[in-house]
Motif scaffolding. Structure first.
Motif, PDB file in Angstrom:
ATOM      1  N   ARG A 158       0.713  -1.405   0.108  1.00  0.00           N
ATOM      2  CA  ARG A 158       0.088  -0.008   0.086  1.00  0.00           C
ATOM      3  C   ARG A 158       0.892   1.186  -0.140  1.00  0.00           C
ATOM      4  NH1 ARG A 158      -5.351  -1.088   0.720  1.00  0.00           N
ATOM      5  NH2 ARG A 158      -5.666  -3.045   1.647  1.00  0.00           N
ATOM      6  N   ALA A 159       1.999   1.378   0.927  1.00  0.00           N
ATOM      7  CA  ALA A 159       2.824   2.389   1.027  1.00  0.00           C
ATOM      8  C   ALA A 159       3.458   2.729  -0.379  1.00  0.00           C
ATOM      9  CB  ALA A 159       3.601   2.295   1.933  1.00  0.00           C
ATOM     10  N   VAL A 160       3.926   1.486  -1.008  1.00  0.00           N
ATOM     11  CA  VAL A 160       4.705   1.650  -2.336  1.00  0.00           C
ATOM     12  C   VAL A 160       3.766   2.198  -3.570  1.00  0.00           C
ATOM     13  CG1 VAL A 160       5.778   0.388  -4.386  1.00  0.00           C
ATOM     14  CG2 VAL A 160       6.392  -0.110  -1.849  1.00  0.00           C
ATOM     15  N   CYS A 161       2.450   1.608  -3.463  1.00  0.00           N
ATOM     16  CA  CYS A 161       1.423   2.331  -4.395  1.00  0.00           C
ATOM     17  C   CYS A 161       1.136   3.433  -4.128  1.00  0.00           C
ATOM     18  CB  CYS A 161       0.189   1.171  -4.415  1.00  0.00           C
ATOM     19  SG  CYS A 161       0.488  -0.429  -4.963  1.00  0.00           S
ATOM     20  N   ARG A 162       0.914   4.101  -2.817  1.00  0.00           N
ATOM     21  CA  ARG A 162       0.464   5.361  -2.655  1.00  0.00           C
ATOM     22  C   ARG A 162       1.778   6.510  -2.992  1.00  0.00           C
ATOM     23  NH1 ARG A 162      -1.241   4.156   2.023  1.00  0.00           N
ATOM     24  NH2 ARG A 162       0.799   4.491   3.053  1.00  0.00           N
ATOM     25  N   ARG A 163       2.973   5.862  -3.050  1.00  0.00           N
ATOM     26  CA  ARG A 163       4.157   6.874  -3.232  1.00  0.00           C
ATOM     27  C   ARG A 163       4.240   7.076  -4.740  1.00  0.00           C
ATOM     28  NH1 ARG A 163       8.642   9.011  -0.632  1.00  0.00           N
ATOM     29  NH2 ARG A 163       7.310   8.671   1.077  1.00  0.00           N
ATOM     30  N   ALA A 164       3.922   5.781  -5.350  1.00  0.00           N
ATOM     31  CA  ALA A 164       4.149   5.761  -6.996  1.00  0.00           C
ATOM     32  C   ALA A 164       2.733   6.182  -7.787  1.00  0.00           C
ATOM     33  CB  ALA A 164       4.426   4.283  -7.445  1.00  0.00           C
ATOM     34  N   ASN A 165       1.777   6.459  -6.724  1.00  0.00           N
ATOM     35  CA  ASN A 165       0.498   6.922  -7.382  1.00  0.00           C
ATOM     36  C   ASN A 165      -0.136   5.975  -8.279  1.00  0.00           C
ATOM     37  OD1 ASN A 165      -1.842   8.832  -7.414  1.00  0.00           O
ATOM     38  ND2 ASN A 165      -0.941   9.743  -9.392  1.00  0.00           N
ATOM     39  N   LEU A 166      -0.101   4.650  -7.794  1.00  0.00           N
ATOM     40  CA  LEU A 166      -0.436   3.571  -8.796  1.00  0.00           C
ATOM     41  C   LEU A 166      -1.357   2.636  -7.793  1.00  0.00           C
ATOM     42  CD1 LEU A 166       2.807   2.595 -10.519  1.00  0.00           C
ATOM     43  CD2 LEU A 166       0.619   3.658 -11.751  1.00  0.00           C
ATOM     44  N   THR A 167      -2.424   1.787  -8.427  1.00  0.00           N
ATOM     45  CA  THR A 167      -3.119   0.945  -7.718  1.00  0.00           C
ATOM     46  C   THR A 167      -2.529  -0.244  -7.514  1.00  0.00           C
ATOM     47  OG1 THR A 167      -4.253   0.003  -9.664  1.00  0.00           O
ATOM     48  CG2 THR A 167      -5.089   2.035  -8.804  1.00  0.00           C
ATOM     49  N   ASP A 168      -3.041  -1.141  -6.492  1.00  0.00           N
ATOM     50  CA  ASP A 168      -2.511  -2.620  -6.248  1.00  0.00           C
ATOM     51  C   ASP A 168      -2.453  -3.271  -7.403  1.00  0.00           C
ATOM     52  OD1 ASP A 168      -5.092  -2.799  -6.329  1.00  0.00           O
ATOM     53  OD2 ASP A 168      -5.078  -3.745  -4.264  1.00  0.00           O
ATOM     54  N   ARG A 169      -3.485  -3.246  -8.247  1.00  0.00           N
ATOM     55  CA  ARG A 169      -3.428  -4.038  -9.623  1.00  0.00           C
ATOM     56  C   ARG A 169      -1.965  -3.888 -10.227  1.00  0.00           C
ATOM     57  NH1 ARG A 169      -6.315  -1.650 -15.046  1.00  0.00           N
ATOM     58  NH2 ARG A 169      -5.343  -3.021 -16.450  1.00  0.00           N
ATOM     59  N   TYR A 170      -1.735  -2.659 -10.473  1.00  0.00           N
ATOM     60  CA  TYR A 170      -0.251  -2.479 -11.081  1.00  0.00           C
ATOM     61  C   TYR A 170       0.828  -3.087 -10.397  1.00  0.00           C
ATOM     62  CZ  TYR A 170      -2.813   0.267 -14.356  1.00  0.00           C
ATOM     63  OH  TYR A 170      -3.652   0.673 -15.437  1.00  0.00           O
ATOM     64  N   PHE A 171       0.743  -2.885  -8.953  1.00  0.00           N
ATOM     65  CA  PHE A 171       1.863  -3.585  -7.984  1.00  0.00           C
ATOM     66  C   PHE A 171       1.818  -5.195  -8.609  1.00  0.00           C
ATOM     67  CE2 PHE A 171       3.577  -5.770  -4.563  1.00  0.00           C
ATOM     68  CZ  PHE A 171       4.580  -4.849  -3.803  1.00  0.00           C
ATOM     69  N   TYR A 172       0.821  -5.932  -8.420  1.00  0.00           N
ATOM     70  CA  TYR A 172       0.990  -7.234  -8.679  1.00  0.00           C
ATOM     71  C   TYR A 172       1.108  -7.558 -10.052  1.00  0.00           C
ATOM     72  CZ  TYR A 172      -0.466  -7.713  -3.920  1.00  0.00           C
ATOM     73  OH  TYR A 172      -0.721  -7.627  -2.496  1.00  0.00           O
ATOM     74  N   GLU A 173       1.125  -6.629 -10.876  1.00  0.00           N
ATOM     75  CA  GLU A 173       1.433  -6.838 -12.370  1.00  0.00           C
ATOM     76  C   GLU A 173       2.939  -7.171 -12.348  1.00  0.00           C
ATOM     77  OE1 GLU A 173       0.466  -4.036 -16.264  1.00  0.00           O
ATOM     78  OE2 GLU A 173       1.871  -3.081 -14.721  1.00  0.00           O
ATOM     79  N   SER A 174       3.827  -6.377 -11.511  1.00  0.00           N
ATOM     80  CA  SER A 174       5.098  -6.751 -11.626  1.00  0.00           C
ATOM     81  C   SER A 174       5.641  -7.567 -10.377  1.00  0.00           C
ATOM     82  CB  SER A 174       5.786  -5.450 -11.502  1.00  0.00           C
ATOM     83  OG  SER A 174       5.476  -4.636 -12.843  1.00  0.00           O
ATOM     84  N   PHE A 175       4.986  -7.642  -9.182  1.00  0.00           N
ATOM     85  CA  PHE A 175       5.686  -8.256  -8.137  1.00  0.00           C
ATOM     86  C   PHE A 175       4.510  -9.389  -7.418  1.00  0.00           C
ATOM     87  CE2 PHE A 175       7.535  -4.142  -8.635  1.00  0.00           C
ATOM     88  CZ  PHE A 175       8.650  -4.424  -9.009  1.00  0.00           C
ATOM     89  N   THR A 176       4.936 -10.078  -6.830  1.00  0.00           N
ATOM     90  CA  THR A 176       4.094 -10.989  -6.083  1.00  0.00           C
ATOM     91  C   THR A 176       3.779 -10.722  -4.944  1.00  0.00           C
ATOM     92  OG1 THR A 176       5.795 -12.654  -5.431  1.00  0.00           O
ATOM     93  CG2 THR A 176       4.745 -13.203  -7.699  1.00  0.00           C
ATOM     94  N   GLY A 177       4.335  -9.989  -4.227  1.00  0.00           N
ATOM     95  CA  GLY A 177       4.491  -9.326  -3.098  1.00  0.00           C
ATOM     96  C   GLY A 177       5.459  -8.600  -2.487  1.00  0.00           C
ATOM     97  N   ARG A 178       5.472  -7.673  -1.404  1.00  0.00           N
ATOM     98  CA  ARG A 178       6.285  -6.976  -0.667  1.00  0.00           C
ATOM     99  C   ARG A 178       7.946  -7.753  -0.755  1.00  0.00           C
ATOM    100  NH1 ARG A 178       9.157  -7.234   3.934  1.00  0.00           N
ATOM    101  NH2 ARG A 178      10.004  -5.290   4.786  1.00  0.00           N
ATOM    102  N   ASP A 179       8.006  -8.971  -0.406  1.00  0.00           N
ATOM    103  CA  ASP A 179       9.326  -9.551  -0.319  1.00  0.00           C
ATOM    104  C   ASP A 179       9.959  -9.715  -1.668  1.00  0.00           C
ATOM    105  OD1 ASP A 179       9.009  -9.700   2.246  1.00  0.00           O
ATOM    106  OD2 ASP A 179       8.598 -11.859   2.416  1.00  0.00           O
TER     107      ASP A 179
END
Length: 208
Positions: free
Chosen positions: A50-71
């Protein structure tokens, strides 16, 4: 019914002058940069989806597009930063020059000072409980081999050569960590001098 043609279409989809792949890479880079910012401000513990998405101004959909999770994000980021440290070190370690040791020490110190966020991730965060343990274990042997193969290549005993490289690598990592977290107050010039002295001392231990 959707024909599925979009996913099978070999031609890149152009939108706003960029392809889907280019947009995905841009989003991935933004997420990695956001994570670096958070690490620089508060350490890897501050890195959450959530913190990364907020800082990047992107939704979690785009986070999981590139990474399986925080680790997974931290693993990718750590390996990218490790590559940035290893490349100049490898180039200077391979030099056959009487000033090689000082040049190598200087390029390492310069790299540490270049981007505090990356240096904190690479040299400080592995000492805290951030989930980077296994990644560090996987990455650090490449740095140990660099020291072993270039700085101590004159040592004929392979066990002694490996022990010297391991001890030097771990000791220097601890020194840099203390320098970056403020508990060791020295100048960059002092760090360079120390690194050169350590290399010289270790070489003098094994002359065979």
């Amino acid at each position: 019914m959707h024909s599925g043609q979009d996913s099978a279409d070999p031609e890149p989809r152009i939108w706003g002058g960029t392809t889907l792949t280019e947009r995905r890479e841009t989003r991935r880079a933004a997420l990695l940069e956001a994570a670096l910012d958070l690490i620089g401000e508060a350490g890897a513990g501050a890195v959450t989806m959530r913190a990364v998405c907020r800082r990047a101004n992107l939704t979690d959909r785009y986070f999981y597009e590139s990474f399986t999770g925080r680790d997974d994000l931290l693993d990718v980021l750590y390996r990218l930063v490790a590559d940035e440290f290893r490349e100049p070190m490898t180039a200077f370690a391979a030099l056959d020059s009487p000033t090689r040791d000082r040049e190598l020490a200087q390029v390492l110190v310069d790299k540490v000072l270049e981007d505090p966020r990356k240096s904190r991730l690479f040299l400080v965060e592995p000492y805290s409980s951030t989930g980077l343990g296994q990644t560090t274990i996987a990455v650090m042997p490449t740095f140990t081999r660099l020291i072993q193969d270039h700085l101590f290549n004159h040592v004929t005993d392979p066990v002694a050569r490996r022990m010297a490289a391991l001890t030097m690598a771990s000791g220097n990592a601890g020194m840099f960590s203390a320098w970056l977290n403020g508990s060791l107050k020295v100048t960059p010039e002092q760090v360079v001098d120390h690194l050169v002295e350590v290399i010289t001392i270790y070489r003098s231990m094994y002359r065979g």
